[in-house]
Scaffold this active site. Structure first.
Site, PDB file in Angstrom:
ATOM      1  N   HIS A   1       0.845  -1.194   0.000  1.00 56.61           N
ATOM      2  CA  HIS A   1       0.000   0.000   0.000  1.00 56.61           C
ATOM      3  C   HIS A   1       0.875   1.236   0.000  1.00 56.61           C
ATOM      4  CE1 HIS A   1      -3.260   2.777   0.873  1.00 56.61           C
ATOM      5  NE2 HIS A   1      -2.462   3.335   1.762  1.00 56.61           N
TER       6      HIS A   1
ATOM      7  N   ASP B   1     -15.088   2.753   7.908  1.00 55.28           N
ATOM      8  CA  ASP B   1     -14.032   3.719   7.602  1.00 55.28           C
ATOM      9  C   ASP B   1     -14.551   4.812   6.677  1.00 55.28           C
ATOM     10  OD1 ASP B   1     -11.283   4.775   7.332  1.00 55.28           O
ATOM     11  OD2 ASP B   1     -11.499   4.032   5.277  1.00 55.28           O
TER      12      ASP B   1
ATOM     13  N   ARG C   1     -14.890  12.816   9.741  1.00 54.34           N
ATOM     14  CA  ARG C   1     -13.628  13.457  10.125  1.00 54.34           C
ATOM     15  C   ARG C   1     -13.311  14.631   9.205  1.00 54.34           C
ATOM     16  NH1 ARG C   1      -9.728   8.892   9.239  1.00 54.34           N
ATOM     17  NH2 ARG C   1      -8.141  10.504   9.632  1.00 54.34           N
TER      18      ARG C   1
ATOM     19  N   SER D   1      -7.494   4.013   9.611  1.00 53.22           N
ATOM     20  CA  SER D   1      -8.257   4.156   8.369  1.00 53.22           C
ATOM     21  C   SER D   1      -7.579   3.394   7.237  1.00 53.22           C
ATOM     22  CB  SER D   1      -8.391   5.638   8.009  1.00 53.22           C
ATOM     23  OG  SER D   1      -8.966   5.801   6.735  1.00 53.22           O
TER      24      SER D   1
ATOM     25  N   LYS E   1      -8.624  -1.237   5.717  1.00 54.60           N
ATOM     26  CA  LYS E   1      -8.880  -1.778   4.378  1.00 54.60           C
ATOM     27  C   LYS E   1      -7.872  -2.865   4.026  1.00 54.60           C
ATOM     28  CE  LYS E   1      -8.946   2.501   2.704  1.00 54.60           C
ATOM     29  NZ  LYS E   1      -9.222   3.376   3.846  1.00 54.60           N
TER      30      LYS E   1
END
Length: 434
Positions: free
Chosen positions: A82, A161, A168, A183, A187
């Protein structure tokens, strides 16, 4: 259990229990906890923080709020990567087939971009017919048969999320490390990989502008992954200028293909070898980072990585002809050099401004409904530390909107700072966190 009591407890800096965290995530996802109470709790968390165990449980609760992908039927150790995002970041297009060419399964869920450039899936749209709309069965079948699949994130992947981030965003509670890290990692945990390697960017084109902030975020995410049973590491890399030379969807695909052929830019190649060796080490395919880099370079040199890229593109509906003949990929009608306004050394590049200039061309999304023009963008000719003469090309613009070209070029040129004296370049790979 009452939401009021949870808010009161965190307001005074006390540690929330696992049950309390799952209670408010569950309730907010289902609508039984209203926005105003969730906003109050988020602000309490923002000021009082969360410890490691609280952050782990928040991540797990968000991951479990929707679909949890079960990859147990995929043979071998599943690896995923990621990136925290940046300008010109086409790393996954190189890294996924490179790792898969060694038989290490890459099962990746990706999203579309919202901002200055498209996400991985947007870039893959450059291949006509390519689809990331895979069923879970096809996703698993592809990974078992060719060691690679990239699918779009389902709407029900970590829905808590999505709801929490939207709240947020309007309550000034985005920039809290526990909330950011949970967050991102929720995932990744829901996506089911055994090992996760994080590419954390820092600099003018990154979410984290300083090295210290990037290290803090990376450490938090690595702690979450390892704490939840996923072998996790992070590579912190520089984003004070775009990664590679290409910025724009099809242009980045072309650069990824060139990198798999062994002709890519040094920074992109070096980052892919570093991230890839971390993935191989986590999958126990190699014993050292050095062995991993050598093995990956061999896969580029012998053509196996490019061959796997073609196999993958064809398996998901695209054509290998577009890999062999890049003129078949989307392009732009206006292709012109961008001349320098000054002579001297390039001492600063505002990477984010180049991203915004690309978005003005249509290469990114201003809203989630924006349609991306895959052929537009820039290919840089000069980067940090390079000398340039007045009138010499610092880039090439690819444009389909003549009416915005001049304003885009002004923004692009202003992103460059050119001075008389050269600079010493900072290290590209800054830290490794395990």
């Amino acid at each position: 259990m009452r939401m009021y009591d949870v808010i009161e407890k965190k307001k005074h800096g006390m540690v929330l229990t696992d049950e309390e965290i799952h209670f408010f995530v569950d309730g907010f996802t289902k609508g039984t906890v209203p926005d105003y109470q969730m906003s109050a709790l988020l602000m309490a968390i923002y000021f009082q923080g969360m410890n490691k165990e609280e952050t782990n449980q928040l991540t797990l609760a968000m991951a479990k709020s929707g679909d949890m992908l079960d990859l147990s039927s995929i043979h071998g150790v599943k690896v995923d990567k990621h990136s925290t995002g940046g300008v010109g970041d086409k790393t996954s297009l190189v890294l996924a087939p490179l790792i898969a060419s060694l038989g290490v399964p890459v099962a990746k869920m990706s999203g579309r971009g919202l901002g200055h450039t498209g996400g991985t899936i947007d870039k893959l749209d450059s291949f006509k017919g390519f689809t990331t709309n895979l069923s879970e069965a096809d996703f698993i079948k592809n990974v078992n048969e060719i060691s690679i699949a990239i699918a779009g994130q389902t709407a029900n992947l970590a829905p808590a999320d999505k709801k929490l981030y939207a709240l947020r965003d309007v309550t000034a509670t985005v920039d809290n490390i526990s909330l950011i890290a949970s967050s991102i990692m929720s995932k990744k945990i829901a996506s089911g990989a055994d090992c996760i390697v994080l590419d954390v960017k820092c600099g003018s084109g990154a979410f984290m502008k300083t090295e210290e902030d990037a290290k803090t975020l990376a450490r938090a995410m690595v702690d979450i992954g390892n704490g939840l049973g996923r072998k996790t590491s992070a590579v912190i890399s520089d984003m004070n200028q775009p990664l590679g030379f290409a910025v724009g969807n099809a242009l980045e695909v072309i650069e990824a293909i060139n990198t798999l052929k062994g002709n890519g830019p040094d920074d992109l190649r070096d980052l892919c070898l570093e991230l890839g060796s971390q993935m191989l080490l986590a999958a126990k395919r190699v014993d050292t980072i050095e062995d991993g880099k050598a093995l990956l370079q061999e896969q580029i040199d012998n053509g196996e990585a490019l061959a796997k890229f073609k196999t993958w593109i064809v398996r998901q509906g695209g054509s290998a002809n577009s890999v062999d003949d890049i003129t078949l990929l989307p392009s732009a009608r206006i292709i012109e050099p961008v001349p320098s306004q000054y002579s001297g050394y390039i001492t600063k590049i505002e990477a984010e401004e180049i991203g915004f200039a690309t978005m003005m061309l249509g290469g990114g999304r201003e809203t989630k409904d924006s349609i991306i023009d895959l052929g537009v963008g820039f290919v840089l000719r000069k980067k940090l530390g390079d000398h340039v003469d007045i009138g010499e090309a610092i880039a090439t613009i690819y444009c389909n909107k003549p009416e915005v070209k001049e304003s885009v070029l002004e923004r692009f040129k202003n992103a460059y700072t050119i001075t008389e004296n050269p600079i010493k370049l900072d290290a590209f790979i800054k830290y490794i966190i395990n």
